[in-house]
Design a protein around this motif. Structure first.
Motif, PDB file in Angstrom:
ATOM      1  N   LEU A  12      49.171   6.821 -19.336  1.00 30.02           N
ATOM      2  CA  LEU A  12      48.579   6.746 -17.997  1.00 30.02           C
ATOM      3  C   LEU A  12      47.418   7.713 -17.861  1.00 30.02           C
ATOM      4  CD1 LEU A  12      48.566   5.743 -15.085  1.00 30.02           C
ATOM      5  CD2 LEU A  12      50.325   7.463 -14.561  1.00 30.02           C
ATOM      6  N   ALA A  13      47.598   8.937 -18.341  1.00 28.26           N
ATOM      7  CA  ALA A  13      46.531   9.929 -18.256  1.00 28.26           C
ATOM      8  C   ALA A  13      45.303   9.483 -19.054  1.00 28.26           C
ATOM      9  CB  ALA A  13      47.025  11.282 -18.758  1.00 28.26           C
ATOM     10  N   SER A  14      45.519   8.874 -20.212  1.00 23.56           N
ATOM     11  CA  SER A  14      44.399   8.417 -21.039  1.00 23.56           C
ATOM     12  C   SER A  14      43.621   7.300 -20.348  1.00 23.56           C
ATOM     13  CB  SER A  14      44.913   7.934 -22.394  1.00 23.56           C
ATOM     14  OG  SER A  14      45.562   8.982 -23.098  1.00 23.56           O
ATOM     15  N   VAL A  15      44.345   6.371 -19.732  1.00 18.44           N
ATOM     16  CA  VAL A  15      43.679   5.270 -19.023  1.00 18.44           C
ATOM     17  C   VAL A  15      42.845   5.799 -17.862  1.00 18.44           C
ATOM     18  CG1 VAL A  15      44.073   3.215 -17.617  1.00 18.44           C
ATOM     19  CG2 VAL A  15      45.393   3.565 -19.700  1.00 18.44           C
ATOM     20  N   LEU A  16      43.425   6.708 -17.076  1.00 16.02           N
ATOM     21  CA  LEU A  16      42.691   7.280 -15.946  1.00 16.02           C
ATOM     22  C   LEU A  16      41.472   8.073 -16.416  1.00 16.02           C
ATOM     23  CD1 LEU A  16      45.657   8.461 -13.688  1.00 16.02           C
ATOM     24  CD2 LEU A  16      44.156   6.496 -13.332  1.00 16.02           C
ATOM     25  N   CYS A  17      41.614   8.815 -17.510  1.00 17.07           N
ATOM     26  CA  CYS A  17      40.484   9.572 -18.052  1.00 17.07           C
ATOM     27  C   CYS A  17      39.361   8.644 -18.494  1.00 17.07           C
ATOM     28  CB  CYS A  17      40.941  10.429 -19.230  1.00 17.07           C
ATOM     29  SG  CYS A  17      41.835  11.924 -18.772  1.00 17.07           S
ATOM     30  N   LEU A  18      39.708   7.549 -19.156  1.00 20.06           N
ATOM     31  CA  LEU A  18      38.692   6.613 -19.626  1.00 20.06           C
ATOM     32  C   LEU A  18      37.938   5.974 -18.463  1.00 20.06           C
ATOM     33  CD1 LEU A  18      40.539   4.821 -22.590  1.00 20.06           C
ATOM     34  CD2 LEU A  18      38.638   6.457 -22.722  1.00 20.06           C
ATOM     35  N   ILE A  19      38.671   5.579 -17.427  1.00 20.60           N
ATOM     36  CA  ILE A  19      38.018   4.971 -16.260  1.00 20.60           C
ATOM     37  C   ILE A  19      37.120   5.982 -15.556  1.00 20.60           C
ATOM     38  CG2 ILE A  19      38.395   3.881 -14.028  1.00 20.60           C
ATOM     39  CD1 ILE A  19      40.991   2.754 -15.091  1.00 20.60           C
ATOM     40  N   ALA A  20      37.613   7.224 -15.392  1.00 20.85           N
ATOM     41  CA  ALA A  20      36.811   8.262 -14.732  1.00 20.85           C
ATOM     42  C   ALA A  20      35.542   8.564 -15.513  1.00 20.85           C
ATOM     43  CB  ALA A  20      37.648   9.526 -14.553  1.00 20.85           C
ATOM     44  N   LEU A  21      35.662   8.708 -16.828  1.00 22.48           N
ATOM     45  CA  LEU A  21      34.489   8.988 -17.651  1.00 22.48           C
ATOM     46  C   LEU A  21      33.525   7.806 -17.668  1.00 22.48           C
ATOM     47  CD1 LEU A  21      36.210  10.812 -20.651  1.00 22.48           C
ATOM     48  CD2 LEU A  21      34.778  11.846 -18.881  1.00 22.48           C
ATOM     49  N   MET A  22      34.063   6.592 -17.652  1.00 27.29           N
ATOM     50  CA  MET A  22      33.222   5.400 -17.653  1.00 27.29           C
ATOM     51  C   MET A  22      32.397   5.302 -16.370  1.00 27.29           C
ATOM     52  SD  MET A  22      34.370   1.399 -17.794  1.00 27.29           S
ATOM     53  CE  MET A  22      35.164   1.564 -16.184  1.00 27.29           C
ATOM     54  N   GLN A  23      33.049   5.468 -15.232  1.00 29.39           N
ATOM     55  CA  GLN A  23      32.316   5.354 -13.976  1.00 29.39           C
ATOM     56  C   GLN A  23      31.355   6.522 -13.792  1.00 29.39           C
ATOM     57  OE1 GLN A  23      32.425   7.086 -10.912  1.00 29.39           O
ATOM     58  NE2 GLN A  23      33.958   8.637 -11.463  1.00 29.39           N
ATOM     59  N   GLY A  24      31.739   7.718 -14.253  1.00 29.58           N
ATOM     60  CA  GLY A  24      30.820   8.849 -14.171  1.00 29.58           C
ATOM     61  C   GLY A  24      29.580   8.645 -15.025  1.00 29.58           C
ATOM     62  N   SER A  25      29.769   8.135 -16.222  1.00 32.18           N
ATOM     63  CA  SER A  25      28.630   7.851 -17.107  1.00 32.18           C
ATOM     64  C   SER A  25      27.747   6.752 -16.528  1.00 32.18           C
ATOM     65  CB  SER A  25      29.137   7.435 -18.492  1.00 32.18           C
ATOM     66  OG  SER A  25      29.930   8.462 -19.069  1.00 32.18           O
ATOM     67  N   ALA A  26      28.371   5.730 -15.927  1.00 29.64           N
ATOM     68  CA  ALA A  26      27.597   4.662 -15.297  1.00 29.64           C
ATOM     69  C   ALA A  26      26.787   5.190 -14.115  1.00 29.64           C
ATOM     70  CB  ALA A  26      28.531   3.546 -14.847  1.00 29.64           C
ATOM     71  N   GLY A  27      27.362   6.143 -13.364  1.00 34.37           N
ATOM     72  CA  GLY A  27      26.614   6.745 -12.267  1.00 34.37           C
ATOM     73  C   GLY A  27      25.404   7.513 -12.757  1.00 34.37           C
ATOM     74  N   ILE A  28      25.567   8.256 -13.840  1.00 36.57           N
ATOM     75  CA  ILE A  28      24.426   8.985 -14.412  1.00 36.57           C
ATOM     76  C   ILE A  28      23.369   8.004 -14.912  1.00 36.57           C
ATOM     77  CG2 ILE A  28      23.718  10.526 -16.272  1.00 36.57           C
ATOM     78  CD1 ILE A  28      26.448  11.869 -16.054  1.00 36.57           C
ATOM     79  N   ALA A  29      23.803   6.914 -15.569  1.00 36.27           N
ATOM     80  CA  ALA A  29      22.857   5.901 -16.052  1.00 36.27           C
ATOM     81  C   ALA A  29      22.115   5.247 -14.896  1.00 36.27           C
ATOM     82  CB  ALA A  29      23.611   4.848 -16.868  1.00 36.27           C
ATOM     83  N   THR A  30      22.818   4.998 -13.794  1.00 32.80           N
ATOM     84  CA  THR A  30      22.165   4.425 -12.610  1.00 32.80           C
ATOM     85  C   THR A  30      21.127   5.388 -12.046  1.00 32.80           C
ATOM     86  OG1 THR A  30      24.184   3.201 -12.078  1.00 32.80           O
ATOM     87  CG2 THR A  30      22.566   3.462 -10.328  1.00 32.80           C
ATOM     88  N   GLY A  31      21.445   6.682 -12.042  1.00 35.08           N
ATOM     89  CA  GLY A  31      20.486   7.669 -11.554  1.00 35.08           C
ATOM     90  C   GLY A  31      19.230   7.729 -12.402  1.00 35.08           C
ATOM     91  N   VAL A  32      19.405   7.693 -13.733  1.00 32.38           N
ATOM     92  CA  VAL A  32      18.241   7.703 -14.631  1.00 32.38           C
ATOM     93  C   VAL A  32      17.378   6.464 -14.408  1.00 32.38           C
ATOM     94  CG1 VAL A  32      17.524   7.638 -17.047  1.00 32.38           C
ATOM     95  CG2 VAL A  32      19.418   9.119 -16.344  1.00 32.38           C
ATOM     96  N   LYS A  33      18.037   5.311 -14.273  1.00 30.34           N
ATOM     97  CA  LYS A  33      17.304   4.071 -14.041  1.00 30.34           C
ATOM     98  C   LYS A  33      16.564   4.109 -12.709  1.00 30.34           C
ATOM     99  CE  LYS A  33      16.615  -0.026 -15.936  1.00 30.34           C
ATOM    100  NZ  LYS A  33      16.070  -0.176 -17.300  1.00 30.34           N
ATOM    101  N   THR A  34      17.182   4.671 -11.695  1.00 25.45           N
ATOM    102  CA  THR A  34      16.551   4.768 -10.377  1.00 25.45           C
ATOM    103  C   THR A  34      15.309   5.651 -10.425  1.00 25.45           C
ATOM    104  OG1 THR A  34      18.707   4.462  -9.304  1.00 25.45           O
ATOM    105  CG2 THR A  34      16.939   5.400  -7.975  1.00 25.45           C
ATOM    106  N   LEU A  35      15.384   6.761 -11.145  1.00 29.87           N
ATOM    107  CA  LEU A  35      14.230   7.640 -11.264  1.00 29.87           C
ATOM    108  C   LEU A  35      13.085   6.943 -12.010  1.00 29.87           C
ATOM    109  CD1 LEU A  35      15.992  11.033 -12.146  1.00 29.87           C
ATOM    110  CD2 LEU A  35      14.901  10.403  -9.982  1.00 29.87           C
ATOM    111  N   GLN A  36      13.411   6.095 -12.952  1.00 28.42           N
ATOM    112  CA  GLN A  36      12.376   5.388 -13.705  1.00 28.42           C
ATOM    113  C   GLN A  36      11.728   4.285 -12.881  1.00 28.42           C
ATOM    114  OE1 GLN A  36      14.524   4.044 -17.170  1.00 28.42           O
ATOM    115  NE2 GLN A  36      14.347   6.012 -18.240  1.00 28.42           N
ATOM    116  N   ILE A  37      12.533   3.557 -12.103  1.00 28.02           N
ATOM    117  CA  ILE A  37      12.005   2.432 -11.316  1.00 28.02           C
ATOM    118  C   ILE A  37      11.288   2.922 -10.071  1.00 28.02           C
ATOM    119  CG2 ILE A  37      12.639   0.339 -10.066  1.00 28.02           C
ATOM    120  CD1 ILE A  37      15.071   0.126 -11.926  1.00 28.02           C
ATOM    121  N   ASP A  38      11.947   3.804  -9.312  1.00 27.95           N
ATOM    122  CA  ASP A  38      11.369   4.419  -8.106  1.00 27.95           C
ATOM    123  C   ASP A  38      10.960   3.389  -7.059  1.00 27.95           C
ATOM    124  OD1 ASP A  38      10.759   6.682  -6.648  1.00 27.95           O
ATOM    125  OD2 ASP A  38       8.655   6.673  -7.251  1.00 27.95           O
TER     126      ASP A  38
END
Length: 340
Positions: free
Chosen positions: A126-152
């Motif tokens: 259970l802890a591993s599944v929750l960690c993977l989901i948390a890291l996945m969504q956090g990484s996706a948020g960072i990727a969205t931020g980088v993309k937003t700064l590029q598109i503007d």
């Protein structure tokens, strides 16, 4: 009154200004709530472990940075570029302040609760599944931020950053729901049936449901607006709230150990000092003079412990007093009645 058609840039500007303004206002308000929560934590729990203090301080610094960036964007949009409708489509620093910092904060808070769930359940799966989901969504948020700064450009972000933004918001909502359900389940199993323990467990369950559902609902609203209205930025209002909600959720959980003296649901234990009487030492109460009752000052301590936190805080109130009276049979037992 000027009527703007949907195909005009005027319509795009007006539809952008409202969500941004509401998001900025709510973000500032939640920062004020967070500041009060952090101050209460600083006053009440000076003996907490260093990692816990560092976590609280780190989150507060990140939220302060986000508030500064949001203030910069608000000033630029509604003051410096006032009246320039096309400028409302410019994302400015939103990529850094919203998806990127929100992804970092949400991932941090979710990993913390995942660790607490592991302490309660001892389930590595259970802890591993929750960690993977948390890291996945956090990484996706960072990727969205980088993309937003590029598109503007708000009109293009929802098309070009569709995948990463969807993974970020859906992942955050799913992880919050799983954490809330897991915490409620394992806390319920920890209930021993004693009244004091039952009150504590019930309070933690209620707090878990309230805080977990709040972040999950806001993330769900964000993704619904993002998918339902792809040509405007209605979703920026809930997006600007996410980071502050996650931080407040964590600090409120820490501060739930606080108790107000004489408040509702408080658990109080009384510790009586020891006095010497005629060379002998009796622990608890002093044998009073038979001719009159005596009043002695005691310490009233409130011991509050939280399951899974391994921390106990004691608050002393030296101003409380008791009245000790001899029993009718002059036995060594005494009746201690708290004076109101």
């Amino acid at each position: 009154m000027v009527m703007c058609k949907p195909e005009n840039s005027c319509f795009v500007g007006i539809s952008s200004a409202g969500p941004l303004l509401l998001g900025y206002l709510f973000n500032w308000g939640l920062y004020g709530v967070l500041s009060v929560q952090v101050y209460l934590y600083y006053l009440a729990f000076p003996k907490d472990r260093l990692p816990t203090k560092c976590l609280v301080l780190g989150l507060y610094l990140v939220e302060t940075l986000q508030t500064i960036l949001v203030t910069h964007d608000a000033f630029t949009t509604f003051a410096r570029d006032f009246g320039d409708l096309p400028s409302l489509n410019v994302a400015q620093l939103e990529g850094l302040s919203t998806p990127m910092l929100s992804g970092i904060v949400s991932c941090t808070v979710q990993l913390f609760f995942t660790y607490r769930i592991y302490l309660l359940s001892k389930s590595k799966l259970l802890a591993s599944v929750l960690c993977l989901i948390a890291l996945m969504q956090g990484s996706a948020g960072i990727a969205t931020g980088v993309k937003t700064l590029q598109i503007d450009d708000w009109t293009k972000i929802q098309l070009e950053a569709f995948v990463s933004c969807t993974v970020w918001l859906v992942g955050a909502a799913v992880c919050d729901i799983m954490i809330a359900i897991s915490m409620v389940y394992y806390l319920s199993r920890s209930d021993t049936g004693f009244s004091s323990t039952h009150v504590l467990i019930s309070r933690l369950i209620r707090l878990t449901i309230e805080t977990g559902s709040m972040t999950a609902i806001v993330a769900t609203i964000d993704i619904a607006l993002f998918l339902g209205f792809p040509h405007n930025n209605y979703h920026t209002t809930p997006a600007l709230l996410l980071a502050k909600l996650y931080s407040n959720t964590l600090i409120v959980t820490f501060n739930s150990r606080l108790r107000i003296t004489g408040g509702r649901g408080a658990t109080t234990s009384y510790e009586l000092n020891s006095w010497s009487d005629g060379g002998s030492r009796s622990k608890g109460v002093r044998r009073p003079d038979q001719s009159q009752s005596s009043r002695r000052q005691i310490e009233v301590s409130v011991d509050v412990s939280k399951s899974g936190w391994n921390e106990t805080e004691t608050y002393h109130n030296p101003l409380e007093s008791i009245k000790v009276a001899p029993l009718a049979d002059d036995s060594t037992e005494r009746r201690a009645d708290r004076m109101v």
